[in-house]
Design an enzyme around this catalytic site. Structure first.
Site, mmCIF file in Angstrom:
data_model
loop_
_atom_site.group_PDB
_atom_site.id
_atom_site.type_symbol
_atom_site.label_atom_id
_atom_site.label_comp_id
_atom_site.label_asym_id
_atom_site.label_seq_id
_atom_site.Cartn_x
_atom_site.Cartn_y
_atom_site.Cartn_z
ATOM 1 N N ASP A 41 0.837 -1.198 0.000
ATOM 2 C CA ASP A 41 0.000 0.000 0.000
ATOM 3 C C ASP A 41 0.874 1.251 0.000
ATOM 4 O OD1 ASP A 41 -2.062 -1.712 0.127
ATOM 5 O OD2 ASP A 41 -2.726 -1.181 2.154
ATOM 6 N N TYR B 15 2.166 2.004 -3.397
ATOM 7 C CA TYR B 15 1.052 2.536 -4.213
ATOM 8 C C TYR B 15 0.812 4.008 -3.873
ATOM 9 C CZ TYR B 15 -3.670 3.038 -6.141
ATOM 10 O OH TYR B 15 -4.765 3.472 -6.837
ATOM 11 N N LEU C 299 -35.150 -7.541 -16.026
ATOM 12 C CA LEU C 299 -35.204 -8.980 -16.302
ATOM 13 C C LEU C 299 -36.556 -9.553 -15.911
ATOM 14 C CD1 LEU C 299 -31.748 -9.873 -14.753
ATOM 15 C CD2 LEU C 299 -32.324 -10.093 -17.160
ATOM 16 N N GLU D 222 -25.025 -16.779 -14.017
ATOM 17 C CA GLU D 222 -24.205 -16.045 -13.049
ATOM 18 C C GLU D 222 -25.091 -15.504 -11.936
ATOM 19 O OE1 GLU D 222 -22.498 -12.293 -14.396
ATOM 20 O OE2 GLU D 222 -24.023 -12.176 -15.943
ATOM 21 N N LYS E 156 -27.113 -13.097 -9.461
ATOM 22 C CA LYS E 156 -27.786 -11.805 -9.628
ATOM 23 C C LYS E 156 -27.456 -10.992 -8.386
ATOM 24 C CE LYS E 156 -32.122 -9.606 -10.610
ATOM 25 N NZ LYS E 156 -31.974 -8.654 -9.509
ATOM 26 N N ASP F 107 -27.344 -7.979 -5.690
ATOM 27 C CA ASP F 107 -28.343 -7.054 -5.179
ATOM 28 C C ASP F 107 -27.686 -5.679 -5.048
ATOM 29 O OD1 ASP F 107 -30.799 -6.340 -4.392
ATOM 30 O OD2 ASP F 107 -30.644 -7.128 -2.356
ATOM 31 N N GLU G 270 -23.456 -4.219 -12.481
ATOM 32 C CA GLU G 270 -24.089 -3.941 -11.193
ATOM 33 C C GLU G 270 -23.036 -3.400 -10.234
ATOM 34 O OE1 GLU G 270 -27.308 -4.868 -11.354
ATOM 35 O OE2 GLU G 270 -28.026 -4.931 -9.279
ATOM 36 N N TYR H 115 -21.883 -7.257 -16.642
ATOM 37 C CA TYR H 115 -22.589 -8.454 -17.092
ATOM 38 C C TYR H 115 -23.127 -8.379 -18.516
ATOM 39 C CZ TYR H 115 -26.556 -5.822 -15.110
ATOM 40 O OH TYR H 115 -27.463 -4.863 -14.787
ATOM 41 N N LYS I 131 -28.697 -16.401 -19.294
ATOM 42 C CA LYS I 131 -28.811 -15.686 -20.567
ATOM 43 C C LYS I 131 -28.461 -16.649 -21.697
ATOM 44 C CE LYS I 131 -27.645 -11.181 -18.791
ATOM 45 N NZ LYS I 131 -26.480 -10.668 -18.089
ATOM 46 N N LYS J 36 -35.164 -16.291 -9.095
ATOM 47 C CA LYS J 36 -35.039 -15.715 -7.756
ATOM 48 C C LYS J 36 -34.906 -16.798 -6.685
ATOM 49 C CE LYS J 36 -35.398 -11.292 -8.544
ATOM 50 N NZ LYS J 36 -36.138 -10.382 -7.766
ATOM 51 N N CYS K 178 -68.698 2.603 4.989
ATOM 52 C CA CYS K 178 -67.394 3.183 4.636
ATOM 53 C C CYS K 178 -66.841 3.977 5.831
ATOM 54 C CB CYS K 178 -67.565 4.096 3.422
ATOM 55 S SG CYS K 178 -66.088 5.072 3.064
ATOM 56 N N CYS L 206 -67.024 7.928 4.904
ATOM 57 C CA CYS L 206 -68.249 8.717 4.722
ATOM 58 C C CYS L 206 -69.493 8.037 5.281
ATOM 59 C CB CYS L 206 -68.450 9.024 3.240
ATOM 60 S SG CYS L 206 -68.882 7.571 2.271
ATOM 61 N N CYS M 187 -67.292 1.244 -1.612
ATOM 62 C CA CYS M 187 -68.105 2.251 -0.943
ATOM 63 C C CYS M 187 -69.056 2.839 -1.986
ATOM 64 C CB CYS M 187 -67.194 3.335 -0.376
ATOM 65 S SG CYS M 187 -68.056 4.868 -0.057
ATOM 66 N N CYS N 290 -68.188 10.801 -0.846
ATOM 67 C CA CYS N 290 -67.129 10.189 -0.046
ATOM 68 C C CYS N 290 -65.850 11.004 -0.220
ATOM 69 C CB CYS N 290 -66.895 8.741 -0.473
ATOM 70 S SG CYS N 290 -65.543 7.971 0.435
HETATM 71 N N1 5U1 Z 1 -25.981 -10.914 -13.407
HETATM 72 C C1 5U1 Z 1 -26.845 -10.105 -14.042
HETATM 73 N N2 5U1 Z 1 -27.620 -9.210 -13.416
HETATM 74 N N3 5U1 Z 1 -28.310 -8.611 -14.376
HETATM 75 C C2 5U1 Z 1 -29.231 -7.600 -14.292
HETATM 76 N N4 5U1 Z 1 -27.035 -10.068 -15.370
HETATM 77 C C3 5U1 Z 1 -27.962 -9.115 -15.608
HETATM 78 N N5 5U1 Z 1 -28.493 -8.679 -16.758
HETATM 79 C C4 5U1 Z 1 -29.408 -7.693 -16.697
HETATM 80 C C5 5U1 Z 1 -29.792 -7.134 -15.470
HETATM 81 C C6 5U1 Z 1 -30.787 -6.040 -15.424
HETATM 82 O O1 5U1 Z 1 -29.997 -7.204 -17.814
HETATM 83 C C7 5U1 Z 1 -29.718 -7.792 -19.072
HETATM 84 C C8 5U1 Z 1 -30.935 -7.558 -19.899
HETATM 85 C C9 5U1 Z 1 -28.511 -7.166 -19.697
#
Ligand code: 5U1
Length: 689
Positions: free
Chosen positions: A47, A50, A97, A130, A132, A134, A189, A241, A306, A330, A424, A427, A442, A448
């Protein structure tokens, strides 16, 4: 590395060649170490080393400011704060998606795609799978290898310019080298790993600042900073992605290859990505990741599949806001128990009464939940839920939370069954059941207060009459003071009346009256939408306007006439008929017109008669891939010319369009002696019509 070069004595002239060279070399070296550290997790210097390099670069740029380019590594510490975010229009829409929740949904997704591509039964599709993440979707645009701008998804068409913040993320390359396409947009993301999130919240607490609810909110809050120096301190990461705009048409043939190329250009791509085969491959990957999920360094809420071949992605095309060639599978929803403190009802714009459970707040699926809709009387009866009950609440991803069951063992002995109100709460009017008890409404209509306020708020909204400055607070005031009882009264308001109300001065009163006057000249679809006929949205209002042309014609039409329109079913047709048959509604429409609202009637004699279109009565089947357009675009164009486009070849088929890699449908067309056209023939046909 050159850290000991002589410092120039003056800073008023262009940098000498040697300094410019040192600057370029040092920049490249720092970016190389950024990649090793942040993208490959394999640093090769300390570090301290760097920091020394970075200090030297800052020093060079302070002596020769002309050396500081937009892609200099020094830009990663943050630029001057902005006053506001500007907007960026996405060259290609940023899609979301479609979701799948169980194995069957994945089988259906695969089956739909196979049909769309017209794949033989024996062949299996290859997918890229792959996690997804958050986090927050971002688009990053490069021109001549230099990062030009970055934007949020926004509404998919227009996002916010967050370039200054994205540049502070060390793993985002600022320049790509010579191999990069001249114009290149990547999508990915941005997220905050668990460890960074915990550390950030500790620091926030120590400084008596607000902590973040979850890593996603922390990432969103960090990216929405006007001061990028703050973003620079936040532990954000990114995985790319997908490709967006790309000037190199030969960049890749498959999705996996495109991500491999992006990784070679220096972009971080999720190392857990795999190419899998068929539904079985997808489901196996899903299981593997479910098992690993709790050990990952970051939050994921599902798996994305995909279609790997890019030409097949193109052939599959899109539905509304999502591609047909991708699916988010999901993870199952999170479930937790809590107490029902109360059950209350809300009255909607059309009088629909919705019961809501008020809960002891609980943290589930990444958010705090205190209210959950119980939808209707039938749902309360199905669950058997009572005030005082302990219930299980489920929340999955961005789906609204719901009560899934009641724990009867924990029910207090003195609890009573919930009595759905017969009057209701706003009213006192009678509540009646519609649609086999699914909807309770109602009957107060315009007496109302809750309905009147919401009807007026809808009437003045942007997509309806668009009366600027008449927000909910003002509507509440006007109704409470008895100045407006129905939407028609809006056009009788005066500036003097407004001046009597709290918060109004001469200017604001004049402005609101001017906005009301300006809204008087309107178009029929807007006016119809503004009337708030149950289940008549903008699209239906447009269709009604184009078909009937005038309000008088609409009020005289029968339910059957409405039902004949392509997108109107029996329930909506009934709603429209009842609306215009109700005397109080007819009176409001009359008063609106008397009070000065006017629209230009539509000449329905020019309305397109579907039977007169050139491909009317033709049934067309599309099979195989097209290179000049997606199949859904081709379908839309053919439909707009009157054709019926179907999925299977039969004796009734008039024409089959045969694209590349077409399978059994082309063969069947030949067997049945049905006319076929290749892509060139299709283009010629569309052009000729
Ligand atoms: N891993 C991944 N997350 N994600 C979100 N791939 C991916 N592709 C997305 C989205 C909204 O949209 C594709 C339509 C490119």
């Amino acid at each position: 590395m050159n850290q000991d070069s002589n410092k120039p004595s003056a800073n008023d002239s262009a940098a000498p060649n040697a300094v410019a060279e040192e600057h370029a070399q040092l920049s490249a070296e720092i970016e190389h170490h950024n990649r090793l550290y942040y993208t490959q997790d394999a640093p090769t210097i300390t570090d301290h080393e760097y920091d020394q390099m970075m200090q030297r670069l800052i020093e060079l740029e302070s002596q020769h400011p002309e050396l500081q380019s937009a892609s200099s590594p020094t830009q990663r510490v943050g630029a001057a704060p902005l006053d506001e975010f500007t907007q960026i229009t996405h060259e290609q829409p940023m899609l979301s998606l479609s979701n799948g929740f169980n194995d069957q949904d994945i089988h259906d997704f695969d089956r739909r795609l196979r049909k769309e591509i017209d794949l033989d039964d024996e062949r299996v599709l290859e997918y890229v799978a792959e996690p997804k993440l958050d986090g927050l979707a971002v688009s990053i645009f490069y021109e001549n290898g230099q990062l030009k701008h970055a934007a949020t998804r926004g509404d998919g068409k227009v996002g916010e310019d967050i370039t200054h913040n994205v540049k502070t993320i060390r793993s985002v390359p600022l320049s790509l080298g010579e191999k990069a396409p001249q114009r290149l947009e990547v999508r990915g993301e941005i997220f905050m790993p668990h460890a960074g999130f915990a550390k950030l919240n500790e620091a926030q607490k120590a400084q008596d600042k607000k902590t973040f609810v979850n890593p996603r909110n922390a990432a969103a809050g960090s990216l929405r900073q006007l001061d990028s120096a703050v973003t620079a301190t936040r532990p954000l990461e990114i995985f790319i992605y997908a490709l967006g705009v790309n000037s190199d048409a030969d960049f890749a043939n498959t999705h996996a290859e495109s991500l491999q190329k992006l990784a070679e250009l220096g972009f971080p791509v999720c190392p857990l990505l795999r190419v899998v085969t068929g539904v079985q491959g997808c489901l196996q990957y899903f299981q593997d990741m479910s098992a690993q999920r709790s050990d990952l360094a970051y939050e994921i809420d599902g798996i994305v599949y995909k279609l790997n071949r890019l030409d097949w992605q193109k052939a599959a095309g899109f539905i509304a806001k999502a591609p047909r060639w991708a699916l988010a599978h999901k993870f199952p929803a999170q479930e937790k128990s809590t107490l029902v403190r109360d059950i209350q009802v809300q009255v909607g714009r059309t009088g629909a009464i919705t019961p809501v459970a008020r809960l002891e707040p609980l943290f589930v699926g990444g958010v705090t939940v205190s209210n959950v809709t119980l939808h209707n009387k039938a749902e309360i009866e199905r669950l058997g839920v009572r005030v005082g009950d302990t219930v299980v609440v489920r929340r999955a991803g961005d789906v609204i939370p719901q009560i899934v069951s009641v724990n009867l063992e924990k029910r207090p002995s003195n609890s009573l069954a919930y009595q759905f109100p017969s009057a209701c709460p706003e009213c006192g009017s009678q509540v009646v059941a519609e649609g086999e008890g699914i909807i309770s409404r109602c009957t107060g209509g315009l007496i109302c207060g809750a309905q009147v306020k919401q009807a007026i708020t809808h009437f003045v909204s942007r997509k309806a009459m668009d009366i600027d400055g008449m927000g909910e607070r003002i509507v509440d005031l006007l109704v409470a003071q008895g100045l407006i009882k129905s939407v028609a009264d809006i056009y009788l308001l005066t500036a003097e009346q407004l001046l009597e109300l709290e918060g109004f001065a001469q200017k604001s009163a004049d402005n609101l009256i001017a906005a009301i006057q300006a809204s008087k000249k309107t178009e029929l679809p807007r006016l119809l939408f503004a009337l708030g006929i149950p289940q008549v949205g903008e699209t239906t209002a447009e269709q009604l306007a184009q078909t009937f042309g005038h309000i008088d014609a609409l009020s005289a039409a029968s339910k059957e006439e409405f039902e004949r329109l392509p997108d109107i079913g029996p329930i909506v047709a009934e709603n429209i008929t009842v609306f215009f048959a109700t005397e109080s509604n007819r009176a409001v429409v009359r008063q609106l017109l008397e009070n000065g609202v006017e629209y230009t009637p539509i000449d329905v004699s020019k309305h397109v008669d579907l039977a007169s279109l050139p491909l009317a009565e033709k049934t067309i089947v599309l099979t195989g891939g097209l290179s000049s357009m997606s199949r859904s675009d081709a379908k839309k164009q053919l439909q707009s010319l009157g054709a019926k486009v179907t999925g299977s070849v039969s004796k009734k088929t008039s024409l089959v369009i045969v694209g590349t890699d077409a399978g059994s449908k082309a063969q069947k067309a030949e067997e049945l002696g049905i006319e076929t056209l290749d892509e060139e023939g299709l283009l010629a046909l569309l052009k000729s019509l």
